[in-house]
Structure formats: C-alpha cells, structure tokens
Write an enzyme that holds these catalytic residues in place. Structure first.
Site, PDB file in Angstrom:
ATOM      1  N   PRO A 140       0.770  -1.239   0.000  1.00  0.00           N
ATOM      2  CA  PRO A 140       0.000   0.000   0.000  1.00  0.00           C
ATOM      3  C   PRO A 140       0.806   1.296   0.000  1.00  0.00           C
ATOM      4  CG  PRO A 140       0.192  -0.788   2.227  1.00  0.00           C
ATOM      5  CD  PRO A 140       0.930  -1.789   1.355  1.00  0.00           C
ATOM      6  N   GLU A 141       2.127   1.203  -0.014  1.00  0.00           N
ATOM      7  CA  GLU A 141       2.947   2.393   0.230  1.00  0.00           C
ATOM      8  C   GLU A 141       2.645   3.554  -0.719  1.00  0.00           C
ATOM      9  OE1 GLU A 141       4.715  -0.295   3.002  1.00  0.00           O
ATOM     10  OE2 GLU A 141       3.839  -0.533   1.019  1.00  0.00           O
ATOM     11  N   ILE A 142       2.579   3.290  -2.018  1.00  0.00           N
ATOM     12  CA  ILE A 142       2.338   4.387  -2.960  1.00  0.00           C
ATOM     13  C   ILE A 142       0.977   5.030  -2.698  1.00  0.00           C
ATOM     14  CG2 ILE A 142       1.762   4.833  -5.395  1.00  0.00           C
ATOM     15  CD1 ILE A 142       4.232   3.365  -6.208  1.00  0.00           C
ATOM     16  N   LEU A 144      -0.219   5.545   0.046  1.00  0.00           N
ATOM     17  CA  LEU A 144      -0.052   6.384   1.237  1.00  0.00           C
ATOM     18  C   LEU A 144       0.884   7.564   0.967  1.00  0.00           C
ATOM     19  CD1 LEU A 144       0.325   3.523   3.876  1.00  0.00           C
ATOM     20  CD2 LEU A 144      -1.636   5.058   3.625  1.00  0.00           C
TER      21      LEU A 144
END
Length: 268
Positions: A140-142, A144
């Site tokens: 999910p990093e991108i 976020l």
C-alpha cells in the site's frame, strides 16, 4: 526481554529447525519500532548458531503482519524530525529486512491472513514463502504517498520480474491472492487455510534433513549472485522516503487511510 517475539530452537531432525513467532497481540501484527527491533534481534540471535539449519518465521493465525504501524507515536513523530534524526530513524526497516536476508540459515515465512506493506518487505527478505489459500498480500505504500523501500523492490524484482513488480507496487489498492502470488512466483507453496505454519515447518524439516554445510553454502552463493547489485540499485531509497514524507500527498494519503476514505492526490 522480547514482548512480541519468541524463539524455539532444537526442533526437527537432529534439532536443526527453529521457529520464530511474531505476535503483538493487537490482532494485526503491526510493525511498531519495538516490534521491528525485536524481529531484528531475533534474526541476529542466529549469527553464532551453528546447530540450526532452517528457521520458520510465523505471525498469528489471523495475520503475518499489517506492516507499518501508522498509529504508533514514535513513528508519527517522524513528521517533525530534523533530517539527520529522520534518516537515522528510517534505518529501522532496512536494518530489519537485511538482518533476515543475511542469515546463514534457510528461512521460511508462514503467511496466514494478510501480509501488507512492511510485512511483505520482511517476507521477501526470507528464502521461501508458504501462504494460506485464503490469505492475501498488498503493497500500500504508494497509496499512502510514499515509495516502497527496505530493499523490497529489487527483491521482488528477482522473484517476479519487472512488470509484476510494477503492478504489485504501483497498484496499491490491489490485493494479491495466494493463487496469484503463487502464479507470479512471489510464494513457493499454497497451503490450506490454517495450515501455512504446518506446511512451512514440514518444508523446514526437509531442509534440515540435508547435509548442513552444503545447504548453507548454496544459500549464500545464490543470494550473493542474485543480490549483487541490490545495494547499488536501492541506495537512495531512504532519502526518497524522507523526501516523500514531506509532501502534501503523503499527508493526504495517511489522513485518507485513517479516515477510511479515498485519497485526493495533487502531485505535490
């Protein structure tokens, strides 16, 4: 004394299997700074262990790990740290995955429930991954507002190739099912629900039954050849992450996550 991590040694053939259990007791196994430090210490505890050949890392029956603990006060304080302090603090994650990647022993992740963000960063630092059929992975990093770091991108690249790595990382909302993860080569085996640990442990026993020295040397050779350029290709990750933390999109991404709504990114 560790609160979240326990280690059992002397299991399996000739006592050559060990099990590391990670359980924060929060239902999701989020990676707080304390959890990351304990998991790092657990990996390093095997540095002088010449008895153990294979190590199984498992979470709980509900989760391997939900990844970065966005609600943790120490981690939220990163938003106000000066650059030097921030760069030092950002070493927690890379230090964790490197400790597991550098282990001489063969390592196997047993994944139940979900494996998200920092959880998958940890899992791909291990040698093998066994995943329950009803479990899923998400990066999910991108979504976020930050980049995927901890040397995860080169490690995923080795496993699943460039297009799949881009798909997994860029499409942050996409759940990767166990079947898809197996098809891509992100996991080596799919187990029945609730049986990921048993399957991983059986795999560890098979490894431990082999002559220990050739096993360890083979792992080291493969890792050195495969990851020879990983440090070079990911040397800017930490600074990219630090830069991304200062963006409006990062603030919006986290706010949207905590408020359970769709983010509105503006590219600044």
């Amino acid at each position: 004394m560790a609160d979240f991590v326990t280690i059992e040694r002397g299991l399996g053939p000739d006592g050559r299997v060990a099990v590391v259990r990670f359980d924060r007791g929060d239902g999701i196994n989020a990676l707080s700074p304390q959890a990351m430090r304990e998991l790092t210490d657990a990996a390093r505890s095997f540095e002088d262990d010449t008895k153990t050949t294979a190590v199984v890392l498992t979470g709980t029956a509900k989760a391997f790990s939900a990844g970065f603990d966005l609600k943790n006060e120490e981690l939220r304080a990163r938003n106000t740290m000066d650059t030097g302090t921030l760069r030092h603090h950002l070493k927690l994650g890379p230090r964790l995955t490197k400790a597991w990647y550098d282990m001489e022993q063969v390592t196997i992740a047993a994944i139940e429930g979900f494996c998200v963000g920092g959880g998958i960063a940890l899992a791909v630092a291990l040698d093998f991954r066994i995943m329950a059929r009803d479990a899923h992975i998400r990066v999910p990093e991108i979504g976020l507002g930050i980049n995927m770091s901890w040397q995860t991108v080169p490690r995923m690249l080795h496993l699943i190739g460039p297009a799949r790595t881009k798909q997994a990382v860029i499409l942050a909302d996409q759940r990767i099912t166990a079947e898809r993860a197996y098809e891509w080569g992100l996991v080596e085996q799919v187990a029945e629900p609730g049986k990921a640990f048993d399957t991983a442990y059986s795999f560890a026993e098979s490894v431990a039954a082999q002559p220990p020295l050739p096993v360890l040397m083979t792992k080291q050779t493969v890792n050195r050849l495969t990851g020879a350029l990983d440090d070079l290709t990911s040397h800017m990750e930490m600074d990219q992450y630090a830069l991304a933390l200062k963006t409006d999109d990062r603030v919006e991404g986290v706010a949207a996550f905590l408020e359970k709504r769709k983010p509105r990114f503006k590219g600044r």
